[in-house]
Design a protein around this motif. Structure first.
Motif, PDB file in Angstrom:
ATOM      1  N   VAL A  80       0.862  -1.172   0.000  1.00 16.26           N
ATOM      2  CA  VAL A  80       0.000   0.000   0.000  1.00 16.26           C
ATOM      3  C   VAL A  80       0.904   1.229   0.000  1.00 16.26           C
ATOM      4  N   GLY A  82       1.809   5.040   1.004  1.00 16.62           N
ATOM      5  CA  GLY A  82       1.510   5.968   2.079  1.00 16.62           C
ATOM      6  C   GLY A  82       2.380   7.192   2.049  1.00 16.62           C
ATOM      7  N   GLY A 169      -6.519   3.688   5.951  1.00 18.78           N
ATOM      8  CA  GLY A 169      -5.298   4.489   5.889  1.00 18.78           C
ATOM      9  C   GLY A 169      -4.054   3.620   5.922  1.00 18.78           C
ATOM     10  N   TYR A 170      -2.971   4.177   5.432  1.00 17.68           N
ATOM     11  CA  TYR A 170      -1.675   3.486   5.355  1.00 17.68           C
ATOM     12  C   TYR A 170      -1.221   3.032   6.739  1.00 17.68           C
TER      13      TYR A 170
ATOM     14  N   GLY B  79      -5.202   9.882   4.554  1.00 16.22           N
ATOM     15  CA  GLY B  79      -4.641   8.584   4.900  1.00 16.22           C
ATOM     16  C   GLY B  79      -4.470   7.664   3.706  1.00 16.22           C
ATOM     17  N   VAL B  80      -5.149   7.958   2.610  1.00 14.28           N
ATOM     18  CA  VAL B  80      -5.059   7.120   1.424  1.00 14.28           C
ATOM     19  C   VAL B  80      -4.538   7.999   0.284  1.00 14.28           C
ATOM     20  N   VAL B  81      -3.755   7.405  -0.605  1.00 15.36           N
ATOM     21  CA  VAL B  81      -3.178   8.165  -1.696  1.00 15.36           C
ATOM     22  C   VAL B  81      -4.048   8.025  -2.933  1.00 15.36           C
TER      23      VAL B  81
END
Lengths: 306, 306, 306
Positions: A80, A82, A169-170, B79-81
């Motif tokens: 993932v 981030g 979230g990451y 929090g996420v790309v």
């Protein structure tokens, strides 16, 4: 800067640079067989992990510096994308850097070293646990550091990590947060002795999550740690989730001593967890945890660490 | 361009630039206490959010420009790309820009301003709702705009948003989409009066989702809006999910008037939701919604907005 | 290099470049109506997909090259940001490139062509299935390739894909992996005939997943393929999940023949799946699959492919 590709305006007022930090772990656990009817944990006999894969982007305009660092790696299981940091800095005051944004405020001796300089592959467990309380990567921070020739002091107000309110979230947030964490940290360190043969480093760090985030299970905290290698293994040490937390703090000293090529170093931290009253009204006990490490190094060849 | 670090070939035919737009929100809601037995919504007393954290990459080759802009922020909980835009443009025709790819086609007056120039912290609610129907960030678009000295017209065919068929997409897609949205938008605006003391701006926007995406619950739409600040709070205004939608359209005028340092501005939009027959065969009513805002500004110091 | 914006130190020792590969698919399936009581699959009448949206970053220092390529597109439904490659290469040996990291080791003739050069829009199905066993994008690889004027050989040890242990990974990993895949691949190809009118290309590829990843359902494999267009459609060909897999291998020849403007080409692969004993102790049958394609091209205008 530091060998990163950089473009700069002719008068030196504007600059942009792009760098790369790539730490790839690969390997496995050999001969991990469960006893009798025990279950085997997740200990890969071979695997790989992009531990850090950061592309630091830096824009500078006079005394202002903006940093944005995407991270394509992952602490334990990559996959993932981030963010390691995204912050704005003002370096216009003498020996001082003021910062606002997602930042890694440096707490404890081992956390203050760059991950490129660790003596071991990972941080000591206690350092990782302590920094996670109110510091660590991509923590929302407002504060600054000031340095002189022999000493250094830093203080930051800190909030949630990047993505703290996003379940996907990451850093693994919580979508039900109705009130985010507030806290802060302070560290002071100095080198009272610095001669040819002897170096003495002394420091102290303290940090606190004054009000932990209020999420799905109320205000909680969980202190846990994997073995000090990141290849997809289970966590072997954990407090479980502690509920009804009022605040969490940690503090402790750091000592480092060099005599010629021999380097000794150690840190100790105490963690306190104060708890709020339960709904029923009974007061709950304050919990204490502690951890330390000591390390000795002897440099055989080359220039020893300062 | 515009102060972004840029490298360019000596003959000016090739260029590459990298920029940064970083909007960080932090703050909280003070004194939000639920009455009696009511439940408290998600209104943080303190939190932070990377509202926008965009790194625009631009490659230019003669009259062709490619834009790719990752976004490390998030509309309400970072929090996420994700991706703000990724498109290819041709600017070789006089006063015209043709675009294909993920784009933000500009609809309504407030949406046409850059998020760096808003008068308030966020767009007015009605503008955000209207743009979400068939425009907004990273919308698949094919179209162009043409401008003259005093007026401007743009029209785009639009499809789904980036990630519209991916349940874990940045914009929150739906993995069960069997037929994606098709729609389009048009906007025309001009400045019939432009003198030293007086400016008059008139415009009209219309857009439609001719065929909303066919996902988990069939063709649906939901119009909702948070308070005009993005700190993790609940949505206070929502139509709920409207099912069996045949098409959705919105249209309305925009007016802006400047007299010396005083700026008045307002927009009104009507939203119509036509619905398909239910399985049973009964025809369903057409639904109508409307919204408007008006704003007055007086510039005390400095140069007023044109 | 190759028209990418590049900055380089004056002595040529250091260089950095940034490129862009953007493949956008849009279109739909027309006249797809299910017969009688059959259910309609997911065949969009119109949709779009960022098939590839890669921003290759390359740092070079003398003979060392580091590549990091984020991918903002997605194979079939875009919306999540991932990684196409991240590797470190050493090109200091004559006609040899050694590589470690996340890489696309080239196996089969069609996989060895860049996605910018395909004759058709996508790879042939058999090629996509074969490369997925132990090669493909962002596969952890350690190995090298060596080339001479008329032939080429490459061999890589391969592990898991990027994110193989992360359930929310870009490539769709499995969070329960307790032991990751190990495997490898080898390809040799040459051009024994290369004259003005005739070209003959011969090659052979073999790869194996010696030990498939041990995840939620134990060691499994699933071979499946969509139609050769990527617009959100269902997979039409699949073996289902094969459990208790001991190892998987594939091998086969590739032939290409050019006579003036006519180009013929074909490949054949056999896939073998050996299976471990079930818990009960019965041995399970070895499974075999095979696939091939042949293509004929005639170049009407312009320079034919070499």
């Amino acid at each position: 800067p530091n060998g990163r590709p950089t473009i700069q305006s002719e008068d030196g007022k504007y600059a942009f640079s792009i760098g790369l930090a790539f730490h790839e772990d690969f390997g496995g656990f050999i001969g991990v067989t469960p006893r009798g009817s025990e279950q085997k944990g997740k200990f890969n006999s071979f695997t790989s992990n992009a531990r850090r894969l950061r592309v630091p982007l830096t824009w500078r305009y006079k005394d202002w510096v903006a940093n944005v660092t995407p991270d394509y790696g992952g602490s334990n299981n990559d996959g993932v994308v981030g963010l390691y940091e995204a912050n704005l800095n003002y370096a216009g005051l003498k020996n001082t850097i003021l910062t606002v944004g997602y930042f890694q405020p440096r707490v404890t001796e081992e956390d203050s070293e760059s991950s490129n300089d660790f003596e071991m592959m990972e941080r000591p467990g206690i350092t990782d646990i302590v920094r996670g309380i109110a510091a660590g990567d991509a923590r929302f921070s407002v504060g600054g550091l000031h340095y002189e020739k022999r000493w250094w002091v830093a203080a930051y107000f800190t909030g949630q990590q990047f993505g703290g309110r996003n379940a996907s979230g990451y850093y693994g947030g919580d979508g039900n947060v109705g009130d985010s964490q507030t806290g802060g940290m302070i560290r002071a360190a100095g080198r009272p002795v610095a001669t040819r043969n002897w170096d003495l480093h002394l420091g102290i760090s303290a940090l606190s999550s004054i009000k932990p985030g209020d999420g799905t299970s109320g205000r909680t905290i969980k202190l846990s740690q994997r073995p000090e290698v990141n290849l997809g293994e289970d966590s072997l040490l954990s407090t479980g989730t502690i509920t009804n937390v009022a605040n969490v703090w940690a503090a402790g000293p750091e000592v480092g001593l060099r005599w010629r090529n021999l380097l000794l170093k150690g840190e100790y931290y105490h963690i306190g967890v104060d708890r709020a009253r339960q709904n029923g009204g009974a007061s709950m006990p304050t919990l204490g945890f502690q951890g330390w490490y000591a390390a000795a190094n002897y440099t055989l060849f080359g220039k020893p660490r300062a």
